[in-house]
Design a protein around this motif. Structure first.
Motif, PDB file in Angstrom:
ATOM      1  N   PRO A  48       3.878  11.600 -18.496  1.00  0.00           N
ATOM      2  CA  PRO A  48       3.148  10.378 -17.705  1.00  0.00           C
ATOM      3  C   PRO A  48       2.564   9.541 -18.821  1.00  0.00           C
ATOM      4  O   PRO A  48       2.200   9.873 -19.850  1.00  0.00           O
ATOM      5  CB  PRO A  48       2.341  11.043 -16.898  1.00  0.00           C
ATOM      6  N   PRO A  49       2.353   8.366 -18.380  1.00  0.00           N
ATOM      7  CA  PRO A  49       2.728   7.679 -17.093  1.00  0.00           C
ATOM      8  C   PRO A  49       4.131   7.141 -17.188  1.00  0.00           C
ATOM      9  O   PRO A  49       4.732   6.290 -16.138  1.00  0.00           O
ATOM     10  CB  PRO A  49       1.826   6.522 -17.119  1.00  0.00           C
ATOM     11  N   VAL A 102      -6.887   2.566 -33.366  1.00  0.00           N
ATOM     12  CA  VAL A 102      -5.744   1.855 -32.748  1.00  0.00           C
ATOM     13  C   VAL A 102      -4.251   2.338 -32.891  1.00  0.00           C
ATOM     14  O   VAL A 102      -4.002   2.571 -33.871  1.00  0.00           O
ATOM     15  CB  VAL A 102      -5.839   0.136 -32.957  1.00  0.00           C
ATOM     16  N   LEU A 103      -3.883   2.783 -31.584  1.00  0.00           N
ATOM     17  CA  LEU A 103      -2.396   3.075 -31.612  1.00  0.00           C
ATOM     18  C   LEU A 103      -1.697   2.516 -30.784  1.00  0.00           C
ATOM     19  O   LEU A 103      -2.059   1.810 -29.928  1.00  0.00           O
ATOM     20  CB  LEU A 103      -2.505   4.663 -31.340  1.00  0.00           C
ATOM     21  N   ASP A 104      -0.249   2.638 -30.828  1.00  0.00           N
ATOM     22  CA  ASP A 104       0.680   1.984 -29.715  1.00  0.00           C
ATOM     23  C   ASP A 104       0.342   2.724 -28.446  1.00  0.00           C
ATOM     24  O   ASP A 104      -0.105   3.822 -28.555  1.00  0.00           O
ATOM     25  CB  ASP A 104       2.096   1.910 -30.291  1.00  0.00           C
ATOM     26  N   LEU A 105       0.382   2.140 -27.362  1.00  0.00           N
ATOM     27  CA  LEU A 105       0.082   2.736 -26.299  1.00  0.00           C
ATOM     28  C   LEU A 105       0.872   4.013 -25.856  1.00  0.00           C
ATOM     29  O   LEU A 105       0.184   4.976 -25.306  1.00  0.00           O
ATOM     30  CB  LEU A 105       0.254   1.852 -25.121  1.00  0.00           C
ATOM     31  N   PRO A 106       1.965   4.226 -25.909  1.00  0.00           N
ATOM     32  CA  PRO A 106       2.898   5.420 -25.978  1.00  0.00           C
ATOM     33  C   PRO A 106       2.276   6.456 -26.620  1.00  0.00           C
ATOM     34  O   PRO A 106       1.787   7.594 -26.267  1.00  0.00           O
ATOM     35  CB  PRO A 106       4.427   4.982 -26.352  1.00  0.00           C
ATOM     36  N   ALA A 152      -0.862   6.520 -27.646  1.00  0.00           N
ATOM     37  CA  ALA A 152      -2.087   6.880 -27.341  1.00  0.00           C
ATOM     38  C   ALA A 152      -2.117   7.669 -25.923  1.00  0.00           C
ATOM     39  O   ALA A 152      -3.079   8.409 -25.844  1.00  0.00           O
ATOM     40  CB  ALA A 152      -2.952   5.445 -26.988  1.00  0.00           C
ATOM     41  N   PHE A 153      -1.047   7.658 -25.304  1.00  0.00           N
ATOM     42  CA  PHE A 153      -1.085   8.312 -24.025  1.00  0.00           C
ATOM     43  C   PHE A 153      -1.119   9.851 -24.380  1.00  0.00           C
ATOM     44  O   PHE A 153      -1.452  10.706 -23.899  1.00  0.00           O
ATOM     45  CB  PHE A 153      -0.023   7.817 -23.339  1.00  0.00           C
ATOM     46  N   TYR A 154       0.019   9.913 -25.512  1.00  0.00           N
ATOM     47  CA  TYR A 154       0.753  11.320 -25.832  1.00  0.00           C
ATOM     48  C   TYR A 154      -0.766  11.984 -26.461  1.00  0.00           C
ATOM     49  O   TYR A 154      -0.683  13.226 -26.179  1.00  0.00           O
ATOM     50  CB  TYR A 154       1.804  11.393 -26.626  1.00  0.00           C
ATOM     51  N   GLU A 211      -2.833   0.390 -13.607  1.00  0.00           N
ATOM     52  CA  GLU A 211      -3.803   0.911 -12.523  1.00  0.00           C
ATOM     53  C   GLU A 211      -3.644   2.524 -12.510  1.00  0.00           C
ATOM     54  O   GLU A 211      -4.578   3.144 -12.654  1.00  0.00           O
ATOM     55  CB  GLU A 211      -3.166   0.552 -11.212  1.00  0.00           C
ATOM     56  N   ALA A 212      -2.316   3.124 -12.631  1.00  0.00           N
ATOM     57  CA  ALA A 212      -2.178   4.452 -12.374  1.00  0.00           C
ATOM     58  C   ALA A 212      -2.780   5.217 -13.762  1.00  0.00           C
ATOM     59  O   ALA A 212      -3.333   6.268 -13.433  1.00  0.00           O
ATOM     60  CB  ALA A 212      -0.629   4.764 -12.122  1.00  0.00           C
ATOM     61  N   ALA A 213      -2.609   4.706 -14.659  1.00  0.00           N
ATOM     62  CA  ALA A 213      -3.086   5.291 -15.972  1.00  0.00           C
ATOM     63  C   ALA A 213      -4.647   4.970 -16.323  1.00  0.00           C
ATOM     64  O   ALA A 213      -5.211   5.497 -17.307  1.00  0.00           O
ATOM     65  CB  ALA A 213      -2.290   5.094 -17.415  1.00  0.00           C
ATOM     66  N   ASP A 214      -5.105   3.854 -15.580  1.00  0.00           N
ATOM     67  CA  ASP A 214      -6.579   3.346 -15.685  1.00  0.00           C
ATOM     68  C   ASP A 214      -6.731   3.126 -17.323  1.00  0.00           C
ATOM     69  O   ASP A 214      -7.869   3.399 -17.902  1.00  0.00           O
ATOM     70  CB  ASP A 214      -7.459   4.620 -15.500  1.00  0.00           C
ATOM     71  N   VAL A 215      -5.989   2.247 -17.495  1.00  0.00           N
ATOM     72  CA  VAL A 215      -6.044   1.369 -18.949  1.00  0.00           C
ATOM     73  C   VAL A 215      -6.360  -0.060 -18.753  1.00  0.00           C
ATOM     74  O   VAL A 215      -5.162  -0.652 -18.580  1.00  0.00           O
ATOM     75  CB  VAL A 215      -4.878   1.569 -19.726  1.00  0.00           C
TER      76      VAL A 215
END
Length: 291
Positions: free
Chosen positions: A66-67, A213-217, A219-221, A283-287
């Motif tokens: 996810p997400p 600061v990281l790229d969003l993918p 950051a999620f991981y 929204e789903a990942a609340d970012v």
């Protein structure tokens, strides 16, 4: 049977148009066609030269995180990339009951040679090096940069870029993450730079920086699988300089590349990709986006 994606994705209508070119003896020489030009005229809905006739085969890795994908089954239509894949398929004339999924590891998906999929979706950044082995569709996602911080740290409560300016923030040197840090946050003190993201994460764990600061993918991981008690604080505004983009991967010189690219372009122009990004990555990942 593959579960149907949400209703609004099922009503995406396939639209195709053909450009008619007129030429005379005194007409100027024709300009080279842009990638994908004329593709719409050949993209018969639901009747493309797919791997398995009448069915569109989509590949991705397992596990899928996810997400980008939500739940144990990438075919469920849940998550940004699953939703994008179904939207593209529908645009091509393949509703959910004519889509099948197959598991392909990230590295195998971009290796030269015959493919077990019609297109693969797995956060593949478009690069010239990879273009030597595979085709890419038009980009479906412009990679955003994000701020990651300890969940109990000062940066975690930031609601704006101004809230971050007085903090110590780091990023990997020579990356779009570093460019976005300087361009968007413009911190009061010189950002700390690291040779790689592993060093940046270690500095965050050791308390040497308030945030990275990281790229969003990434950051999620790292917040879900690598760093304990860390959170994605927010996304930075889109950079005006270097932009990293994700594309769907196809076999090199695939007869489907132009059709898939035309479908992605149409979804972008109609705002469908932006809606899916808002639904699944914001929204789903609340970012939230910091401004």
């Amino acid at each position: 049977m593959t579960p149907s994606p949400r209703p609004f994705r099922r009503v995406l209508a396939y639209a195709a148009g053909a450009a008619v070119l007129a030429a005379t003896a005194c007409a100027p020489a024709e300009e080279p066609a842009e990638p994908g030009a004329g593709a719409a005229a050949e993209c018969a809905p639901g009747d493309l030269p797919t791997l398995n006739g009448g069915t569109l085969t989509i590949g991705t890795d397992s596990p899928a995180y996810p997400p980008w994908f939500v739940g144990d089954d990438p075919a469920n239509g849940e998550g940004f990339e699953s939703a994008v894949a179904y939207a593209v398929a529908d645009r091509l004339g393949y509703p959910a009951d004519r889509v099948q999924w197959t598991t392909v590891t990230f590295n195998n998906a971009i290796q030269p040679g015959p493919k077990a999929y019609d297109f693969d979706v797995n956060q593949f950044s478009v690069t010239e090096e990879r273009r030597a082995a595979v085709d890419f569709s038009a980009p479906y996602y412009d990679v955003r940069q994000a701020v990651v911080a300890p969940a109990d740290g000062e940066a975690a409560g930031a609601e704006s870029l101004a809230d971050l300016q007085g903090l110590t923030i780091g990023a990997q040197v020579g990356t779009t993450s570093y460019e976005a840090l300087v361009e968007s946050i413009d911190p009061d003190q010189e950002p700390l730079v690291f040779n790689n993201n592993d060093d940046a994460k270690q500095a965050l764990e050791n308390g040497q920086v308030d945030a990275v600061v990281l790229d969003l993918p990434t950051a999620f991981y790292v917040t879900s699988a690598e760093l304990e008690d860390a959170a994605v604080v927010g996304q930075l505004p889109q950079s005006d300089t270097a932009v990293e983009q994700f594309g769907l991967v196809l076999d090199l010189d695939s007869p489907l590349t132009d059709c898939v690219s035309a479908a992605v372009d149409a979804l972008r122009e109609e705002g469908v990709l932006a809606d899916l990004e808002q639904e699944w990555l914001t929204e789903a990942a609340d970012v939230p986006e910091l401004s």
